[in-house]
Design a protein around this motif. Structure first.
Motif, mmCIF file in Angstrom:
data_model
loop_
_atom_site.group_PDB
_atom_site.id
_atom_site.type_symbol
_atom_site.label_atom_id
_atom_site.label_comp_id
_atom_site.label_asym_id
_atom_site.label_seq_id
_atom_site.Cartn_x
_atom_site.Cartn_y
_atom_site.Cartn_z
ATOM 1 N N ASP A 264 0.784 -1.309 0.077
ATOM 2 C CA ASP A 264 -0.143 0.170 -0.004
ATOM 3 C C ASP A 264 0.847 1.227 0.005
ATOM 4 O O ASP A 264 0.379 2.281 -0.533
ATOM 5 N N LEU A 265 1.977 1.203 0.504
ATOM 6 C CA LEU A 265 2.876 2.400 0.465
ATOM 7 C C LEU A 265 3.484 2.576 -0.759
ATOM 8 O O LEU A 265 3.486 3.568 -1.317
ATOM 9 N N GLN A 266 3.698 1.512 -1.545
ATOM 10 C CA GLN A 266 4.152 1.630 -2.940
ATOM 11 C C GLN A 266 3.122 2.191 -3.720
ATOM 12 O O GLN A 266 3.363 3.000 -4.680
ATOM 13 N N GLU A 267 1.648 1.945 -3.452
ATOM 14 C CA GLU A 267 0.618 2.524 -4.104
ATOM 15 C C GLU A 267 0.502 4.266 -4.161
ATOM 16 O O GLU A 267 0.266 5.105 -4.933
ATOM 17 N N SER A 268 1.118 4.351 -2.845
ATOM 18 C CA SER A 268 1.232 6.079 -2.761
ATOM 19 C C SER A 268 2.044 6.763 -3.504
ATOM 20 O O SER A 268 1.700 8.169 -3.813
ATOM 21 N N TYR A 269 3.062 5.991 -4.158
ATOM 22 C CA TYR A 269 4.088 6.718 -5.023
ATOM 23 C C TYR A 269 3.599 6.589 -6.596
ATOM 24 O O TYR A 269 4.471 6.861 -7.306
ATOM 25 N N SER A 270 2.488 6.487 -6.552
ATOM 26 C CA SER A 270 2.145 6.121 -8.202
ATOM 27 C C SER A 270 2.276 7.104 -8.805
ATOM 28 O O SER A 270 2.746 6.895 -10.013
ATOM 29 N N GLU A 271 1.989 8.233 -8.424
ATOM 30 C CA GLU A 271 2.281 9.612 -9.457
ATOM 31 C C GLU A 271 3.728 9.608 -9.766
ATOM 32 O O GLU A 271 4.380 9.940 -10.960
ATOM 33 N N GLN A 272 4.545 9.482 -8.678
ATOM 34 C CA GLN A 272 6.245 9.679 -8.868
ATOM 35 C C GLN A 272 6.712 8.445 -9.764
ATOM 36 O O GLN A 272 7.526 8.642 -10.668
ATOM 37 N N PHE A 273 6.254 7.206 -9.558
ATOM 38 C CA PHE A 273 6.445 6.004 -10.388
ATOM 39 C C PHE A 273 6.185 6.541 -11.898
ATOM 40 O O PHE A 273 6.864 6.026 -12.869
ATOM 41 N N LYS A 274 4.796 6.962 -12.173
ATOM 42 C CA LYS A 274 4.441 7.268 -13.423
ATOM 43 C C LYS A 274 5.453 8.146 -14.114
ATOM 44 O O LYS A 274 5.545 8.219 -15.249
ATOM 45 N N HIS A 275 5.928 9.414 -13.392
ATOM 46 C CA HIS A 275 6.549 10.480 -14.051
ATOM 47 C C HIS A 275 8.045 10.739 -14.121
ATOM 48 O O HIS A 275 8.798 11.292 -14.730
ATOM 49 N N VAL A 276 8.635 9.731 -13.156
ATOM 50 C CA VAL A 276 10.324 9.810 -12.737
ATOM 51 C C VAL A 276 10.538 8.421 -13.445
ATOM 52 O O VAL A 276 10.347 7.512 -12.670
ATOM 53 N N ASN A 277 11.252 8.096 -14.444
ATOM 54 C CA ASN A 277 11.643 7.049 -15.160
ATOM 55 C C ASN A 277 12.701 6.365 -14.313
ATOM 56 O O ASN A 277 13.558 7.037 -13.530
ATOM 57 N N GLY A 278 12.362 5.114 -13.975
ATOM 58 C CA GLY A 278 13.234 4.160 -13.431
ATOM 59 C C GLY A 278 13.392 4.223 -11.833
ATOM 60 O O GLY A 278 14.190 3.752 -11.203
ATOM 61 N N ILE A 279 12.442 4.998 -11.228
ATOM 62 C CA ILE A 279 12.539 5.526 -10.079
ATOM 63 C C ILE A 279 12.368 4.394 -9.079
ATOM 64 O O ILE A 279 13.393 4.259 -7.828
ATOM 65 N N TYR A 280 11.728 3.377 -9.511
ATOM 66 C CA TYR A 280 11.513 2.159 -8.269
ATOM 67 C C TYR A 280 12.638 1.429 -8.099
ATOM 68 O O TYR A 280 13.130 1.244 -7.071
ATOM 69 N N ASP A 281 13.326 1.256 -9.245
ATOM 70 C CA ASP A 281 14.715 0.618 -9.252
ATOM 71 C C ASP A 281 15.722 1.196 -8.259
ATOM 72 O O ASP A 281 16.362 0.615 -7.507
ATOM 73 N N LYS A 282 15.715 2.472 -8.708
ATOM 74 C CA LYS A 282 16.765 3.415 -7.862
ATOM 75 C C LYS A 282 16.476 3.482 -6.357
ATOM 76 O O LYS A 282 17.470 3.480 -5.536
ATOM 77 N N LEU A 283 15.010 3.334 -6.159
ATOM 78 C CA LEU A 283 14.772 3.523 -4.604
ATOM 79 C C LEU A 283 15.293 2.127 -3.881
ATOM 80 O O LEU A 283 15.624 2.282 -3.057
ATOM 81 N N CYS A 284 15.147 1.026 -4.809
ATOM 82 C CA CYS A 284 15.391 -0.186 -4.158
ATOM 83 C C CYS A 284 16.938 -0.382 -4.035
ATOM 84 O O CYS A 284 17.463 -1.391 -3.475
#
Length: 333
Positions: free
Chosen positions: A20-40
């Motif tokens: 559910d926390l990942q869902e909170s960042y849906s807008e950032q994931f949509k607009h910033v390329n590759g952000i999830y992989d960089k966060l991890c």
């Protein structure tokens, strides 16, 4: 010439992040390329991106929204392991390591949050804490949080109040005759994050916290979360809020540090330099939500603007962070 750069609003996702926390960042994931992989990543990708922005040392912290005490402990352990691995990569010398850590704490549980701060500082070697600005709408000015502030003062731990998504009580106020995406943005990085963090600092002052805990060190990001712009008015009106040993401007001068994170214009800094101590201004990026290269462009623009001299530029870039956090920018990076 670009000075060494230390950044301290730089985030990661731990293995403990709930869906559910990942869902909170849906807008950032949509607009910033590759952000999830960089966060991890707290390793090669992060170091490569630091190189691209000439960041010598990054103080890493968990992204907002982690509440569970066990998850916070696990996240701090994971970050400590990554910092230790970076020290090994750097030859076993903390003088060459490029990571340091801010603790995450379960702020909905003040006693456990204080205990985790103590553990992170004394056992894991962290240099402070970065915590959510509220716990589902609850700020930290109540008496139940004195155990937290007592620990922070005793440990000399700077506490970075980082914006958080609106609580359940406030989120509907950002909705209107526009898209849900616009509402989510307005309630977060578009405006709400910043004004709510400013409100939190004012609440802490009005509660008398800084009279009770005069040694506290508070950090706020994004060019001061609107407070420098409103500082004269806050100073004038806060005299009505109670009988305090130190007025708001004195507390601001002595207990509050601000960072540049994610605001890439020198215009706000013109205001800040006029009313904020130069040794309380810190460079930061807000990686990976912002790119280190954009921050580097801002540093170059600041250097060329004539707003600061070389000594002041060095203080903002790395010197003030070294003094506040007891860290050192690695040599030869």
């Amino acid at each position: 010439m670009t000075p060494p750069l230390i950044t301290l609003e730089e985030h990661f996702f731990s293995a403990s992040v709930p869906s559910d926390l990942q869902e909170s960042y849906s807008e950032q994931f949509k607009h910033v390329n590759g952000i999830y992989d960089k966060l991890c990543d707290i390793g090669e990708t992060r170091l490569r991106d630091m190189d691209a922005g000439r960041v010598s040392l990054q103080v890493v912290s968990h992204a907002p929204g982690l509440y569970d005490p066990a998850a916070c402990r696990a996240a701090n352990d994971q970050l400590a392991a990554a910092i230790n691995a970076e020290e090994v990569r750097a030859g076993g010398s903390t003088g060459k390591s490029r990571f340091a850590g801010f603790a995450v704490a379960p702020m909905g549980h003040p006693d456990e949050a204080a205990a985790e701060l103590r553990r992170a500082m004394t056992e894991l070697g962290f240099v402070g804490a970065l915590v959510d600005n509220h716990s589902n709408g609850k700020f930290f000015d109540g008496p139940e949080y004195d155990v937290w502030w007592a620990a922070a003062e005793e440990l000399g731990a700077p506490v970075y109040l980082h914006p958080n998504f609106p609580g359940d009580d406030l989120a509907p106020r950002y909705k209107g005759n526009f898209s849900d995406a616009a509402a989510l943005s307005m309630g977060s990085s578009g405006l709400g994050w910043h004004t709510e963090t400013a409100l939190h600092l004012l609440r802490l002052f009005a509660s008398g916290l800084f009279d009770r805990r005069p040694g506290l060190k508070i950090i706020i990001g994004h060019m001061g979360e609107t407070i420098p712009f409103m500082l004269q008015r806050i100073q004038a009106l806060s005299r009505r809020w109670g009988d305090f040993r130190r007025d708001f401007k004195t507390v601001y001068d002595e207990n509050v540090w601000i960072t540049t994170s994610g605001v890439w214009s020198v215009d706000p800094l013109r205001c800040i330099l006029a009313n904020t101590r130069i040794d309380h201004i810190l460079y930061s990026v807000d990686y990976p939500f912002q790119r280190n290269e954009v921050g580097l462009e801002w540093i170059t623009e600041l250097e060329e603007s004539g707003l600061v001299n070389e000594e002041q530029l060095n203080a903002i870039a790395y010197g003030n962070a070294e003094k506040l956090l007891g860290i050192r920018a690695p040599k030869g990076v």
